[in-house]
Design an enzyme around this catalytic site. Structure first.
Site, PDB file in Angstrom:
ATOM      1  CG  HIS A  81      -0.423   0.291   2.517  1.00 21.42           C
ATOM      2  ND1 HIS A  81      -0.207  -0.674   3.464  1.00 21.42           N
ATOM      3  CD2 HIS A  81      -0.056   1.456   3.100  1.00 21.42           C
ATOM      4  CE1 HIS A  81       0.259  -0.123   4.569  1.00 21.42           C
ATOM      5  NE2 HIS A  81       0.363   1.180   4.364  1.00 21.42           N
ATOM      6  CG  ASP A 112      -0.054  -4.029   2.747  1.00 26.70           C
ATOM      7  OD1 ASP A 112       0.341  -3.410   1.743  1.00 26.70           O
ATOM      8  OD2 ASP A 112      -0.345  -3.465   3.822  1.00 26.70           O
ATOM      9  CB  SER A 190       3.014   1.772   5.984  1.00 27.14           C
ATOM     10  OG  SER A 190       1.777   1.987   6.583  1.00 27.14           O
TER      11      SER A 190
END
Length: 490
Positions: A81, A112, A190
């Site tokens: 992402h 992911d 992230s």
């Protein structure tokens, strides 16, 4: 058999990229030092392109950042992402203002995870590949490394492992093994690394609830599984398990299927049509073990000596093309079966794709792929739309005299054009463009009709585009269809 895939395009909200492991045995790995961590965890700058669902000819660029870390083979690991829909990616080290241009090598939107490469090989002169450790234990102390909002330098937060469960991943909507921690995780984290002595996982998301300091991590177990998939430099994905099950928590249901109180398992409630499962499994079978591991009545199997996890986790650990061993009970008799895992599971969210659309008479038509849903053999055989590959939807109406009466039309999925069904976006487009009828009649799934005066719509077409400032009235693949139609008309 098919359900509409809704076109989604997320603005990136990042958490922080993390570290990634090497492929050599973990017994050789030494604990990571602070210096190696600081030199090997990087900040990722991303420029991505987004499209508006209701006006797919429009695009916008969005800048965002996340984290990542160096692994073996001159590669950088991060979240999918972080780099979804990217058009330009740069990498920066802590304490060094220079940015290096990077490219996306591989993406698993399901898990992911993404792997990046850096164009300048000298980038890797400093910073060692980080090593992947084992799955951490509950209550184990851990540290999160990354580049969250609030500053430009590398950040660390500390906490403990709260849970290890089978949970949905926000990016894909699919469920896998997940670590929950109580360390602070924020946008920019992230793709960052969760570290005990070595990398225990990749930061992927934070809680969407009101809870504070709840972060989620892709565990080293699943990272290692992904890297094994990539050993042949091809991403095959994660196997689909083509059945649906029901828990045997009801004493009456257990008795119905001849199970004693001590005999556990899950009941097969549906076997998906047109899959390998149809050859070896039946509705009403009870699955008692997976790869030799017991399955409890709630679907849980042993993860370690103290904790359980949903049994599908052991499907996820297989590679596509392998087989899984199942112990089942059929009509009260025990059997062993080997189920081929010959199909990959796919997220139904769309990433890294441009919208497919065209405009006619002020009506904006957008297409999205259908996707397989698990249907029983009986339902599949009765399904009249089993061959449908694309859904076509009117997303909005650009008000003009040629579409009076439909200006407030809500988003409408179409079933027929001039009384005929269609299976693909191409077939719909060609039917519309080649009709000689004075009116183009569109029908949705409830029978609602839309009438387009063909002559008026074509006469006003360019005027509508000019009024709304639209420079491109269709997506790129339609150019080839127009050439084909032009050749056929000669």
């Amino acid at each position: 058999m098919f359900m509409s895939r809704i076109f989604r395009h997320r603005m990136l909200t990042l958490l922080a990229c993390a570290m990634f492991p090497p492929l050599f045995p973990m017994a050789m790995a030494e604990p990571q030092t602070e210096e190696s961590l600081e030199n090997s965890i990087v900040k990722i700058y991303v420029t991505s392109k987004t499209y508006a669902t209701f006006s797919p000819w429009n695009s916008d660029s969005v800048t965002s950042n996340g984290s990542g870390f160096i692994i073996d083979g001159h590669r950088i690991l991060t979240n999918a992402h972080v780099v979804a829909d990217q058009v330009f990616v740069e990498i920066q080290r802590d304490g060094n203002p220079k940015r290096y241009q990077a490219e996306v090598q591989t993406v698993s939107h399901e898990m992911d995870i993404a792997i990046l490469t850096v164009k300048d090989p000298h980038f890797f002169d400093k910073g060692q590949p980080l090593q992947l450790g084992d799955l951490p234990d509950i209550h184990q102390e851990i540290t999160v490394y990354g580049y969250p909002i609030g500053g430009d330098t590398i950040s660390t937060t500390r906490g403990i492992v709260s849970r290890i469960e089978y949970l949905p991943y926000f990016h894909s909507g699919l469920s896998f093994e997940m670590i929950q921690i109580d360390a602070a995780v924020n946008p920019g984290n992230s793709g960052g690394a969760l570290v005990d002595n070595r990398v225990a996982g990749i930061v992927t998301q934070k809680s969407e609830s009101d809870g504070e300091n709840i972060g989620y991590i892709i565990p080293s177990t699943m990272v290692r599984r992904f890297l094994k998939d990539m050993e042949d430099n091809r991403y095959d994905g994660f196997p689909d398990f083509p059945i649906e099950v029901e828990f045997l928590l009801s004493p009456a249901l257990k008795k119905k299927y001849r199970r004693d109180e001590e005999q556990t398992g899950v009941l097969i409630s549906k076997v998906c049509a047109n899959t390998s499962a149809e050859k070896v499994l039946r509705r009403g079978d009870v699955i008692t073990h997976i790869d030799g591991k017991n399955i409890d009545d709630d679907g849980s199997s042993p993860l370690n000596a103290r904790k359980n996890i949903y049994f599908i986790h052991y499907i996820d650990l297989h590679q596509v093309g392998e087989t899984v061993s199942l112990d089942i009970v059929r009509d009260g008799k025990p059997l062993k079966v080997d189920l081929p895992l010959d199909k990959a599971d796919k997220t139904t969210y769309l990433f890294d794709q441009k919208p497919r659309y065209f405009i006619y008479g002020g009506f904006v038509f957008a297409a999205d792929e259908t996707y397989d849903s698990c249907m029983s053999r009986e339902d599949y055989d009765d399904d009249k739309n089993k061959d449908k590959q694309d859904n076509v939807t009117v997303t909005q109406v650009l008000a003009a005299s040629s579409n009076l009466g439909f200006h407030d039309l809500p988003t409408t999925a179409l079933k027929k054009i001039n009384g005929k069904t269609f299976n693909t976006f191409e077939a719909f487009y060609k039917q519309l463009k080649t009709t000689t009828e004075p009116f183009i009649m569109l029908e949705d799934y409830s029978g609602y009709e839309i009438a387009i005066d063909r002559e008026l719509a074509e006469r006003e077409h360019q005027e509508i585009l000019d009024q709304y400032g639209i420079h491109r009235d269709h997506s790129a693949e339609i150019d080839a269809w127009d050439k084909e139609l032009a050749q056929q008309s000669k």
